[in-house]
Design an enzyme around this catalytic site. Structure first.
Site, mmCIF file in Angstrom:
data_model
loop_
_atom_site.group_PDB
_atom_site.id
_atom_site.type_symbol
_atom_site.label_atom_id
_atom_site.label_comp_id
_atom_site.label_asym_id
_atom_site.label_seq_id
_atom_site.Cartn_x
_atom_site.Cartn_y
_atom_site.Cartn_z
ATOM 1 N N THR A 170 0.824 -1.210 0.000
ATOM 2 C CA THR A 170 0.000 0.000 0.000
ATOM 3 C C THR A 170 0.858 1.260 0.000
ATOM 4 O O THR A 170 0.396 2.318 -0.408
ATOM 5 C CB THR A 170 -0.910 0.047 1.239
ATOM 6 O OG1 THR A 170 -0.109 -0.033 2.424
ATOM 7 C CG2 THR A 170 -1.904 -1.106 1.228
ATOM 8 N N ASP A 190 1.236 -3.378 18.964
ATOM 9 C CA ASP A 190 1.122 -2.890 17.581
ATOM 10 C C ASP A 190 1.678 -1.473 17.457
ATOM 11 O O ASP A 190 1.147 -0.648 16.734
ATOM 12 C CB ASP A 190 -0.337 -2.940 17.097
ATOM 13 C CG ASP A 190 -0.467 -2.631 15.608
ATOM 14 O OD1 ASP A 190 0.462 -2.947 14.854
ATOM 15 O OD2 ASP A 190 -1.496 -2.060 15.206
#
Length: 713
Positions: free
Chosen positions: A179, A319
């Protein structure tokens, strides 16, 4: 376990100053190099960060504090059947290049908005499920470079749109996807990938010849199975910071966004991603820092040889990517000229590093941070708060997995000396529900090693701001609240202006020195895409893509509050100039509230609805948490399609709407489709009771008490 340290390893990167000078002098940069190395030429915006420094600072000043009230729309271009426009366009020699949807490339005349050509790489259907879209392009010597969701990298002729070469950067059928924007330097193009949140992935970056697509070198971010041997000494060193059989899960460490080239040292800096699974105790049971997760890593740009690293979050388990942009600058610090790298990763701290050796200069919190008290400047390591690693089974942490700063780029102005950050204030809830290394396996539906989250996210769960930060003093200069929990990327100009698109549909200019809002224009739809500015024929333009989609869509009511739900809202490119007088094309007003539809004769089977809830995890990215849509895809609670078994099967299993961005899920059985329909019907009828709201509030209070008790006990 051996810790990662915070300085480069001399045994692996013993490079003297003389060797550096010789290496840089020996490499004669191509003519195109000057376009990206010169921060004082603002005519083009030819790279993701405009120049090699990635400051996102433009030296143009025709549009400034005094003239900005004359800024108006010069032209607009709407895109048909495009679900995501999160990219930052490029502008080169009077032509705008932009990627929309699944890397569909447009070349557009910058003066008029006329489409010159377009190219559709036709992404493979299964990879359409990772619905992030393209975030950016690269330009070099008359070529446009783009990555594709299905792992391809291609080069197009900038004048004609003809494909010059294409290569597959990932393995067919794996969980990797692209992406982010490629970067080009010295005739080489480098690309990473994403995918660590979706299954077994071991991250890497790959460098190719910019003219031919021939692979030059690849650098793995985390070590593989020691039994297979190590690719280099850096991987052998990194393996000492991992425990257990981490390679069975991949390890993660994907470089899906940030890569910055430093022409002064001929280095490429990588911002690396989170672990896979997120849960540290599962992927590395006996602890360890897990190099090179969540790090800034410096590599030799010609060979890919490891030089140094700084790890922002050792042994990360939240994360907390370091894949956010890395800005290069020359500053005066304590009476000394320093070449620094500035970095604001997800974890809530702002870091200033010395580019020569990776030494930490300073690190401070830019928002609420509860997982660590501070960063120890002697060791370079965070001082963690007891309980933050959800040792007792659960924890509420600031920031959450969305980070204080995500991929939406920040900007640095050498005029004000400030960094402008689209900041987020939102916690994260972590609960591993008794998972242990002995009883857990990575499988679909349980990839992260944490309890799944199935409830709607309320609209007041998070907030954002535009933060002006002094990187040398490590202090806040000013902060302006911005709408919602997703803030668009920013640029700053010599005209003294910060430009930012917002979730409520406004495009705003702010005084870079004072924080005063000085101009705004309505775009007809919200955006998270960063703008850019350029000059053609002596006229300065500012362009931005507007459209609501990407990761914003999965946040349920948090995203839906802005009202941009459904395909009826535009995806468009807007270009502004002084005295522009074009009319904004009409667009529907935002929806105040989605009204679910229902079939009163439909009897919900609770067992099927529960099964459907877990199957729906593959739908969340587009259709929203708890079936509350917040973006381009329809709200399934209000869709008549879900009322018809035949229509539902034709679209979900048969791929009837693939041309409109709805991927095919042909692996679903008829029974699973039925379970999904029961879950959607359950969500359509769901009405939170007063007791539900009281219970949620009480659970939240109990969690806070537990957190405080763990902190002080």
């Amino acid at each position: 376990m051996q810790d990662s340290g915070w300085r480069y390893r001399g045994g692996l990167a013993l490079i003297t100053a003389a060797m550096l000078i010789t290496a840089v002098q020996a490499a004669t940069p191509p003519a195109e190099h000057a376009r990206f190395a010169d921060d004082n030429d603002g005519r083009d915006w030819a790279a993701w960060g405009r120049s090699f420094s990635e400051q996102r600072y433009s030296p143009l000043d025709q549009i400034n504090r005094d003239s900005v009230d004359r800024l108006g729309l010069a032209w607009s271009l709407d895109f048909d059947d495009v679900w995501n426009v999160s990219s930052q366009p490029l502008a080169v020699d009077g032509v705008i290049y932009t990627a929309v949807g699944y890397s569909r490339i447009y070349a557009i005349d910058a003066r008029s908005g006329t489409v010159l050509w377009q190219y559709d790489p036709k992404v493979e259907s299964r990879k359409m499920r990772m619905a992030w879209g393209s975030r950016g392009l690269a330009y070099w010597e008359g070529k446009i470079y783009a990555g594709v969701q299905d792992g391809r990298l291609f080069a197009l002729d900038a004048k004609s749109g003809e494909r010059l070469w294409e290569t597959q950067t990932t393995e067919p059928g794996d969980n990797r996807y692209i992406t982010g924007a490629p970067r080009v330097f010295n005739g080489k193009v480098i690309i990473g990938h994403g995918g660590a949140d979706f299954g077994h992935v071991r991250g890497y970056v790959t460098t190719y010849d910019a003219n031919t697509g021939e692979q030059l070198w690849r650098w793995w971010v985390v070590p593989g199975n020691p039994a297979d041997g190590f690719e280099n000494a850096a991987m052998e060193m990194a393996a000492k910071t991992w425990t257990g059989n981490w390679w069975e899960f991949g390890g993660g460490g994907t470089v899906w966004n940030a890569m910055t080239y430093d022409p002064e040292y001929n280095r490429i800096y990588l911002g690396t991603g989170n672990g896979s699974p997120w849960n540290h105790k599962l992927r590395s049971p006996e602890g360890g820092d897990n190099l090179f997760l969540c790090s800034v890593v410096a590599l030799d740009a010609d060979t890919g040889e490891y030089l140094w690293h700084y790890q922002t979050t050792p042994g990360e388990t939240w994360d907390f990517n370091s894949t956010m942009d890395m800005v290069l600058a020359d500053v005066r610090l304590d009476g000394e000229d320093r070449k620094v790298l500035m970095h604001a990763p997800k974890n809530g701290f702002f870091y200033v590093l010395d580019r020569e050796d990776g030494a930490l200069i300073s690190a401070e919190k830019i928002d609420k941070v509860t997982w660590a008290e501070r960063v120890d400047l002697d060791t370079g390591r965070p001082v963690e708060v007891p309980g933050a690693r959800y040792e007792s089974g659960e924890a509420l942490i600031w920031p959450g997995s969305g980070g204080t700063h995500n991929w939406h780029p920040m900007a640095y102005s050498p005029d004000t000396g400030l960094v402008y950050i689209p900041a987020r204030h939102m916690p994260g809830y972590y609960n591993d529900e008794g998972r242990t290394p002995q009883n857990w396996q990575m499988k679909p539906g349980d990839v992260l090693g944490l309890a799944g989250f199935y409830d709607d996210i309320p609209k007041n769960a998070g907030s954002t701001s535009l933060l002006a930060w002094n990187p040398l003093m490590q202090t806040e200069a000013w902060r302006n609240p911005t709408p919602g929990a997703t803030a668009g990327g920013v640029i700053v100009t010599r005209g003294g202006l910060v430009f930012q698109g917002r979730a409520d549909g406004d495009f705003v200019a702010t005084d870079a020195a004072t924080g005063e809002e000085v101009w705004r224009a309505f775009m007809g739809v919200g955006t998270q895409a960063p703008p850019m500015t350029f000059e053609v024929d002596g006229v300065q333009y500012v362009s931005i893509l507007a459209g609501w989609g990407g990761a914003t869509a999965l946040l349920g009511s948090l995203s839906a509050q802005h009202g941009w739900v459904g395909r009826q809202y535009p995806r468009r490119l807007l270009t502004f100039a002084l005295d522009g007088n074009a009319t904004l094309p009409p667009s529907p007003p935002p929806i105040d509230k989605v009204e679910p539809i229902d079939d009163a004769d439909f009897i919900i089977d609770p067992v099927k609805a529960e099964q459907g809830k877990h199957l729906y995890s593959t739908c969340v990215i587009c259709h929203g948490t708890a079936a509350v849509a917040g973006g381009y895809a329809p709200d399934l609670r209000a869709s008549p399609v879900a009322l018809s078994p035949e229509a539902f099967k034709a679209i979900v299993q048969g791929g009837a709407l693939e041309s409109r961005g709805m991927p095919r899920f042909d692996e679903y059985t008829d029974a699973e489709l039925e379970a999904l329909r029961h879950y959607i019907r359950e969500r359509a009828r769901h009405q939170p009771s007063v007791w539900d709201q009281i219970k949620q509030a009480w659970d939240f209070i109990v969690l806070l008490i537990k957190m405080q008790w763990a902190k002080y006990s």
